[in-house]
Design an enzyme around this catalytic site. Structure first.
Site, PDB file in Angstrom:
ATOM      1  N   ARG A   6       0.782  -1.255   0.000  1.00  0.00           N
ATOM      2  CA  ARG A   6       0.000   0.000   0.000  1.00  0.00           C
ATOM      3  C   ARG A   6       0.803   1.288   0.000  1.00  0.00           C
ATOM      4  O   ARG A   6       0.212   2.357  -0.088  1.00  0.00           O
ATOM      5  CB  ARG A   6      -0.972   0.030   1.200  1.00  0.00           C
ATOM      6  CG  ARG A   6      -1.949  -1.108   1.240  1.00  0.00           C
ATOM      7  CD  ARG A   6      -2.959  -1.036   0.114  1.00  0.00           C
ATOM      8  NE  ARG A   6      -3.987  -2.059   0.245  1.00  0.00           N
ATOM      9  CZ  ARG A   6      -4.319  -2.908  -0.726  1.00  0.00           C
ATOM     10  NH1 ARG A   6      -3.732  -2.839  -1.901  1.00  0.00           N
ATOM     11  NH2 ARG A   6      -5.248  -3.806  -0.541  1.00  0.00           N
ATOM     12  N   HIS A 172      -2.896 -15.901  -7.841  1.00  0.00           N
ATOM     13  CA  HIS A 172      -4.088 -16.333  -7.080  1.00  0.00           C
ATOM     14  C   HIS A 172      -5.108 -17.141  -7.899  1.00  0.00           C
ATOM     15  O   HIS A 172      -6.250 -16.732  -8.081  1.00  0.00           O
ATOM     16  CB  HIS A 172      -4.764 -15.140  -6.389  1.00  0.00           C
ATOM     17  CG  HIS A 172      -4.853 -13.861  -7.189  1.00  0.00           C
ATOM     18  ND1 HIS A 172      -5.417 -13.794  -8.435  1.00  0.00           N
ATOM     19  CD2 HIS A 172      -4.447 -12.596  -6.895  1.00  0.00           C
ATOM     20  CE1 HIS A 172      -5.357 -12.552  -8.884  1.00  0.00           C
ATOM     21  NE2 HIS A 172      -4.763 -11.801  -7.955  1.00  0.00           N
ATOM     22  N   ASN A 218     -10.928 -10.777  -4.505  1.00  0.00           N
ATOM     23  CA  ASN A 218     -10.950 -11.041  -5.940  1.00  0.00           C
ATOM     24  C   ASN A 218      -9.640 -11.705  -6.348  1.00  0.00           C
ATOM     25  O   ASN A 218      -8.594 -11.118  -6.138  1.00  0.00           O
ATOM     26  CB  ASN A 218     -11.127  -9.718  -6.692  1.00  0.00           C
ATOM     27  CG  ASN A 218     -11.418  -9.948  -8.155  1.00  0.00           C
ATOM     28  OD1 ASN A 218     -11.727 -11.068  -8.557  1.00  0.00           O
ATOM     29  ND2 ASN A 218     -11.306  -8.907  -8.954  1.00  0.00           N
ATOM     30  N   ASP A 245      -1.480 -13.108  -0.923  1.00  0.00           N
ATOM     31  CA  ASP A 245      -2.291 -12.008  -1.474  1.00  0.00           C
ATOM     32  C   ASP A 245      -2.746 -11.078  -0.342  1.00  0.00           C
ATOM     33  O   ASP A 245      -3.888 -10.597  -0.310  1.00  0.00           O
ATOM     34  CB  ASP A 245      -3.498 -12.511  -2.275  1.00  0.00           C
ATOM     35  CG  ASP A 245      -4.077 -11.419  -3.181  1.00  0.00           C
ATOM     36  OD1 ASP A 245      -3.502 -10.318  -3.235  1.00  0.00           O
ATOM     37  OD2 ASP A 245      -5.106 -11.670  -3.840  1.00  0.00           O
ATOM     38  N   HIS A 249      -7.002  -3.463   4.136  1.00  0.00           N
ATOM     39  CA  HIS A 249      -8.013  -2.429   3.865  1.00  0.00           C
ATOM     40  C   HIS A 249      -8.462  -1.821   5.183  1.00  0.00           C
ATOM     41  O   HIS A 249      -8.498  -2.506   6.203  1.00  0.00           O
ATOM     42  CB  HIS A 249      -9.217  -3.019   3.130  1.00  0.00           C
ATOM     43  CG  HIS A 249      -8.938  -3.333   1.693  1.00  0.00           C
ATOM     44  ND1 HIS A 249      -8.738  -2.349   0.743  1.00  0.00           N
ATOM     45  CD2 HIS A 249      -8.793  -4.512   1.050  1.00  0.00           C
ATOM     46  CE1 HIS A 249      -8.483  -2.928  -0.424  1.00  0.00           C
ATOM     47  NE2 HIS A 249      -8.503  -4.234  -0.273  1.00  0.00           N
ATOM     48  N   GLY A 264     -10.371  -7.997  -0.763  1.00  0.00           N
ATOM     49  CA  GLY A 264      -9.063  -8.326  -0.205  1.00  0.00           C
ATOM     50  C   GLY A 264      -9.083  -8.586   1.283  1.00  0.00           C
ATOM     51  O   GLY A 264      -9.885  -8.006   2.029  1.00  0.00           O
TER      52      GLY A 264
END
Ligand code: DOR
Length: 369
Positions: A6, A172, A218, A245, A249, A264
Site C-alpha cells: 500500500r 491467485h 478477488n 495475497d 483495507h 481483499g
C-alpha cells in the site's frame, strides 16, 4: 510471492514497514509487492522509493512493477528501466493485462531479462461482481463473477506464453478449470507457473451467507469442487507456490455494504498456520513440500537466490513449530489493518523466529545479532 504493501498512497492501511513487520511475524524473510499503489509502481523512482523504505528491515522487499503505465493496459511501462531499478516481475494486478497485443509486447520484453509476467486472470467484460457466481450468489442476490472469467484469461495467457516463448505466472488461481489448463500447459512444456492463496484452499463461497466483508476478495471464494482442485493442484505440482495475497483495507472501507466494500483480506500472519493445519496435518503435503511452495519456488520463479543453511552463507531462514496450537487474534496483528476472516480460529503451526540481514525477530522483538 504476492503481497500488497500500500505504500506509496495508502499509508493508512499499510506501509512498507508495517507490512514487513507482518511478514516477519508470519515467518517470511522476503516479500514480492504488487504495483497497485498510488502512484502505481510504473516508474524507476517508485521502485527505488520502496527498496529504500525496506533497506534497513529484516525482510527483503522485491517490487513487482506494473506491466503497463498506470496498469491501464494501453502503453507498456519502461520495463527494462524498472528491472534495473530492482523490479523482479511485471503485473497489472488488480486487473489482467488488457489485450493480447499488449501482453505480447510485455512478454517479449520480459523475455529479454527472464522475468515473469504475473497475471491477475479476469476477463474485464465478466468482472465487477461481488462474489463467485453460483447457487449461493443467486440465493443471496449478489452479482457474481463466474469461473469462466478466470479461465478465459488463463487460456489466453497460456497461448501467448507458447506463442512468444515467454514466461507467465498465474496469480491467485481459484477455478477448477484454470488449474486443469495450467496442468495441460505444463505437460506441453509451456512456461507457465501458478500460485494459490490460502483462502482459496480453505474457504468456500458458503461463507458469504454471513455478509461479512472479510470474505470478499478477488478472485472470490469459490465452491468445494474448486477448493478440492486447488489441493489437487498443490499435490501434483501444477500449483508451484502458496502466496498470501495480503491485501490490507481500512475498517471504514470494509464496513461498507457488501457490494461497495473493497476486495481483499490479510494473509501474512495466518498463512503458515493455515497451510500446516489444512495441508500438512490433513496429509495433502509434506512439510518439505510446504517449504518449497512458500520459500523456494517463489524465489526460483522470481530468479532470486535461494538461501542455503551452510557455513559461510548469510543466515536467512525461518524457525517454525509445526505442532504449536494457537488462536488467531487479529487485534494483535503487526499489520496496520485488521481485515482477516480467520479471527479467533484455532490453528496448528506457527513461525517462532525469522533471521535475515544479521537481524532476528523473535518473541515480538526485533534484534541485531
Ligand atoms: O482481493 C484483492 N485485493 N484482489 C485484487 O486483485 C486486489 C487486491 C487489493 O489490492 O486489495
Amino acid at each position: 510471492m504476492h503481497v500488497h504493501l500500500r505504500e506509496p498512497g495508502r499509508e493508512d492501511e499499510e506501509t512498507v514497514e508495517t507490512g514487513c513487520n507482518a511478514a516477519a511475524a508470519g515467518g517470511f524473510t522476503g516479500v514480492a509487492c504488487m504495483p497497485n499503489t498510488n502512484p502505481d509502481i510504473d516508474s524507476a523512482e517508485v521502485v527505488r522509493f520502496i527498496k529504500e523504505k525496506a533497506a534497513k528491515h529484516l525482510v527483503d522487499v522485491y517490487p513487482v512493477a506494473a506491466a503497463t503505465l498506470a496498469r491501464k493496459g494501453e502503453a507498456i511501462s519502461p520495463m527494462l528501466e524498472l528491472y534495473e531499478a530492482g523490479a523482479v516481475g511485471f503485473s497489472d494486478d488488480g486487473v489482467a493485462i488488457k489485450s493480447a497485443g499488449i501482453l505480447r509486447n510485455v512478454l517479449e520484453y520480459s523475455k529479454m531479462i527472464d522475468a515473469p509476467v504475473i497475471e491477475h486472470c479476469e476477463d474485464e467484460s465478466l468482472a465487477g461482481g461481488a462474489m463467485n457466481e453460483s447457487f449461493t450468489s443467486t440465493i443471496l442476490g449478489l452479482p457474481g463473477i463466474p469461473n469462466v472469467a478466470e479461465d478465459l484469461i488463463v487460456i489466453r495467457d497460456i497461448m501467448m506464453a507458447e506463442f512468444t516463448d515467454g514466461r507467465v505466472h498465474i496469480a491467485h488461481i481459484s477455478s477448477k478449470n484454470a488449474v486443469d489448463l495450467v496442468r495441460q500447459a505444463k505437460k506441453k512444456g509451456i512456461k507457465v507457473t501458478a500460485e494459490v492463496a490460502p483462502h482459496h484452499f480453505t474457504l468456500t463461497d458458503d461463507m458469504l451467507k454471513t455478509f461479512d466483508t472479510n470474505y470478499k476478495m478477488n478472485p472470490p471464494l469459490r465452491t468445494r469442487d474448486d477448493v478440492d482442485a486447488m489441493i489437487e493442484g498443490l499435490k501434483d505440482g501444477t500449483i508451484d507456490c502458496i502466496a498470501s495475497d495480503h491485501a490490507p483495507h481500512s475498517i471504514e472501507e470494509k464496513e461498507m455494504e457488501f457490494i461497495y466494500a473493497p476486495n481483499g483480506i490479510l494473509g501474512l500472519e495466518t498463512q503458515i498456520g493455515l497451510a500446516i493445519s489444512e495441508l500438512v496435518k490433513k496429509k495433502h503435503l509434506t512439510l518439505e513440500q510446504l517449504v518449497e511452495k512458500f520459500a523456494v519456488n517463489p524465489r526460483r520463479i522470481l530468479k532470486l537466490p535461494v538461501p542455503k543453511i551452510q557455513v559461510g552463507e548469510h543466515a536467512n531462514f525461518t524457525i517454525f513449530d509445526p505442532e504449536l496450537i494457537w488462536t488467531v487474534e487479529a487485534a494483535k496483528f503487526k499489520s496496520k489493518s485488521k481485515n482477516a476472516p480467520y479471527d479467533k480460529r484455532l490453528l496448528t503451526g506457527k513461525a517462532v523466529a525469522v533471521i535475515n540481514k544479521k537481524k532476528m525477530f523473535v518473541d515480538d522483538k526485533m534484534m541485531e545479532i
